[in-house]
Design a protein around this motif. Structure first.
Motif, short mmCIF file in Angstrom:
data_model
loop_
_atom_site.label_atom_id
_atom_site.label_comp_id
_atom_site.label_asym_id
_atom_site.label_seq_id
_atom_site.Cartn_x
_atom_site.Cartn_y
_atom_site.Cartn_z
N ILE A 1 0.84 -1.19 0.00
CA ILE A 1 0.00 0.00 0.00
C ILE A 1 0.89 1.25 0.00
O ILE A 1 1.75 1.40 0.87
CB ILE A 1 -0.92 0.02 1.23
CG1 ILE A 1 -1.84 -1.21 1.21
CG2 ILE A 1 -1.74 1.31 1.28
CD1 ILE A 1 -2.59 -1.42 2.50
N GLU A 2 0.64 2.13 -0.95
CA GLU A 2 1.35 3.41 -0.96
C GLU A 2 0.71 4.33 0.07
O GLU A 2 -0.51 4.35 0.23
CB GLU A 2 1.28 4.04 -2.35
CG GLU A 2 2.05 3.26 -3.41
CD GLU A 2 2.08 3.99 -4.75
OE1 GLU A 2 1.57 5.13 -4.81
OE2 GLU A 2 2.62 3.42 -5.71
N TYR A 3 1.54 5.10 0.75
CA TYR A 3 1.04 5.99 1.79
C TYR A 3 1.98 7.17 1.97
O TYR A 3 3.14 7.13 1.53
CB TYR A 3 0.90 5.24 3.12
CG TYR A 3 2.21 4.77 3.71
CD1 TYR A 3 2.88 5.51 4.70
CD2 TYR A 3 2.81 3.58 3.28
CE1 TYR A 3 4.09 5.08 5.24
CE2 TYR A 3 4.01 3.14 3.81
CZ TYR A 3 4.64 3.90 4.78
OH TYR A 3 5.85 3.47 5.32
N GLU A 4 1.47 8.18 2.60
CA GLU A 4 2.27 9.36 2.95
C GLU A 4 2.59 9.31 4.43
O GLU A 4 1.69 9.21 5.27
CB GLU A 4 1.51 10.65 2.64
CG GLU A 4 2.28 11.91 3.04
CD GLU A 4 1.45 13.18 2.88
OE1 GLU A 4 1.95 14.25 3.28
OE2 GLU A 4 0.31 13.09 2.37
N LEU A 5 3.89 9.35 4.77
CA LEU A 5 4.30 9.41 6.16
C LEU A 5 4.40 10.88 6.57
O LEU A 5 5.19 11.63 6.00
CB LEU A 5 5.65 8.72 6.36
CG LEU A 5 6.20 8.71 7.79
CD1 LEU A 5 5.28 7.94 8.74
CD2 LEU A 5 7.61 8.12 7.82
N VAL A 6 3.57 11.27 7.53
CA VAL A 6 3.55 12.65 8.01
C VAL A 6 4.30 12.69 9.34
O VAL A 6 3.80 12.19 10.35
CB VAL A 6 2.10 13.15 8.20
CG1 VAL A 6 2.10 14.60 8.66
CG2 VAL A 6 1.30 12.98 6.92
N PRO A 7 5.51 13.25 9.36
CA PRO A 7 6.30 13.25 10.60
C PRO A 7 5.64 14.07 11.70
O PRO A 7 5.10 15.14 11.45
CB PRO A 7 7.63 13.88 10.18
CG PRO A 7 7.66 13.77 8.68
CD PRO A 7 6.24 13.87 8.24
N ILE A 8 5.69 13.54 12.91
CA ILE A 8 5.21 14.23 14.10
C ILE A 8 6.41 14.46 15.01
O ILE A 8 7.02 13.49 15.47
CB ILE A 8 4.13 13.42 14.83
CG1 ILE A 8 2.92 13.19 13.93
CG2 ILE A 8 3.69 14.13 16.12
CD1 ILE A 8 2.19 14.44 13.51
N ASN A 9 6.75 15.71 15.24
CA ASN A 9 7.93 16.04 16.05
C ASN A 9 7.56 15.96 17.54
O ASN A 9 6.94 16.88 18.07
CB ASN A 9 8.45 17.43 15.68
CG ASN A 9 9.81 17.71 16.27
OD1 ASN A 9 10.11 17.33 17.40
ND2 ASN A 9 10.66 18.39 15.52
N LEU A 10 7.95 14.88 18.18
CA LEU A 10 7.60 14.68 19.58
C LEU A 10 8.33 15.67 20.48
O LEU A 10 7.78 16.13 21.49
CB LEU A 10 7.93 13.25 20.01
CG LEU A 10 7.27 12.12 19.20
CD1 LEU A 10 7.65 10.77 19.78
CD2 LEU A 10 5.76 12.28 19.16
N SER A 11 9.58 16.01 20.13
CA SER A 11 10.36 16.92 20.97
C SER A 11 9.75 18.32 21.00
O SER A 11 9.94 19.07 21.96
CB SER A 11 11.81 16.99 20.48
OG SER A 11 11.89 17.57 19.19
N LYS A 12 9.00 18.65 19.97
CA LYS A 12 8.31 19.95 19.92
C LYS A 12 6.87 19.86 20.40
O LYS A 12 6.13 20.84 20.34
CB LYS A 12 8.36 20.51 18.50
CG LYS A 12 9.76 20.90 18.04
CD LYS A 12 9.72 21.54 16.66
CE LYS A 12 11.12 21.99 16.23
NZ LYS A 12 11.11 22.60 14.87
N GLY A 13 6.47 18.67 20.84
CA GLY A 13 5.12 18.50 21.37
C GLY A 13 4.02 18.49 20.34
O GLY A 13 2.86 18.73 20.67
N GLU A 14 4.37 18.15 19.10
CA GLU A 14 3.34 18.16 18.06
C GLU A 14 2.26 17.11 18.28
O GLU A 14 1.15 17.25 17.76
CB GLU A 14 4.00 17.95 16.69
CG GLU A 14 4.82 19.15 16.23
CD GLU A 14 5.47 18.95 14.87
OE1 GLU A 14 6.13 19.90 14.39
OE2 GLU A 14 5.32 17.87 14.29
#
Length: 218
Positions: free
Chosen positions: A26-39
């Protein structure tokens, strides 16, 4: 709209979902979540997962959190790639459910404690709880003794085919090998052969490259 996965490869639950998506082609888009910035604690992310954790999967109008729920959904919805839930065999499908629960309730807690204390805490400047590590090594060893017996009679945990029951172990064991306790796997012949098999799957080889790219070099 396509499939979107919110998370980072360094996160073991996110890596599980990434591996599942790869197994299903399955093709997908990985959307990064910056944990260090509390996203993960922003209103936008909390609207997707009220517990403020990763990963989150968006597939059209469907939004899901909790990695095992996500991989089950992917396995049931998409017919492409590997049949990770053994849909054509009710007995094998039942065993997939059993061993996914075993991973969740028996394997994961001690493995996660070892990894968190030996890899995560030093990285974020916290002190390792060695007593917790020692206790978890004993607990995980007992669990893996059960795995050794099971894998002496079955190629994979649920049946003789690779399933979600095997997949959910992979990122955690990958990290376990970065601690001093890889012998928990290598000292058990059938467990080690199983690990060498599942960790060499092309789906995880690609994910492992992304995971290791995020790990700070010593």
């Amino acid at each position: 709209m396509g499939v979107k996965l919110y998370g980072i490869p360094l996160s073991t639950p996110t890596a599980c979902v990434m591996t599942c998506l790869a197994e299903k082609d399955i093709e997908y888009e990985l959307v990064p979540i910056n944990l260090s910035k509390g996203e993960h604690k922003t209103p936008t992310h909390l609207a997707k997962n009220p517990f403020g954790k990763i990963p989150v999967l968006e597939d059209g109008s469907v939004t899901l959190f909790e990695s095992r729920a996500i991989t089950a959904y992917i396995s049931h919805k998409y017919q492409s790639g590997t049949d990770l839930f053994r849909h054509d065999n009710v007995e094998e499908a039942a065993m997939v459910g059993v061993w996914v629960e075993v991973e969740s309730q028996q394997f994961n807690p001690p493995a996660d404690t070892i990894i968190y204390n030996l890899l995560v805490k030093p990285f974020i400047g916290q002190t390792t709880d060695q007593s917790a590590v020692d206790a978890s090594v004993v607990k995980l060893g007992l669990v893996l003794d059960v795995y050794e017996a099971r894998l002496s009679n079955s190629k994979y945990l649920a049946c003789d085919s690779f399933t979600l029951a095997d997949l959910h172990h992979i990122p955690y064991i990958h990290y376990l090998f970065k601690t001093p306790h890889a012998d928990l796997i290598t000292s058990r012949a059938h467990v080690n052969a199983w690990w060498e098999d599942i960790s060499a799957r092309p789906s995880f080889v690609k994910v492992a490259e992304q995971v290791d790219a995020f790990i700070p070099k010593a």
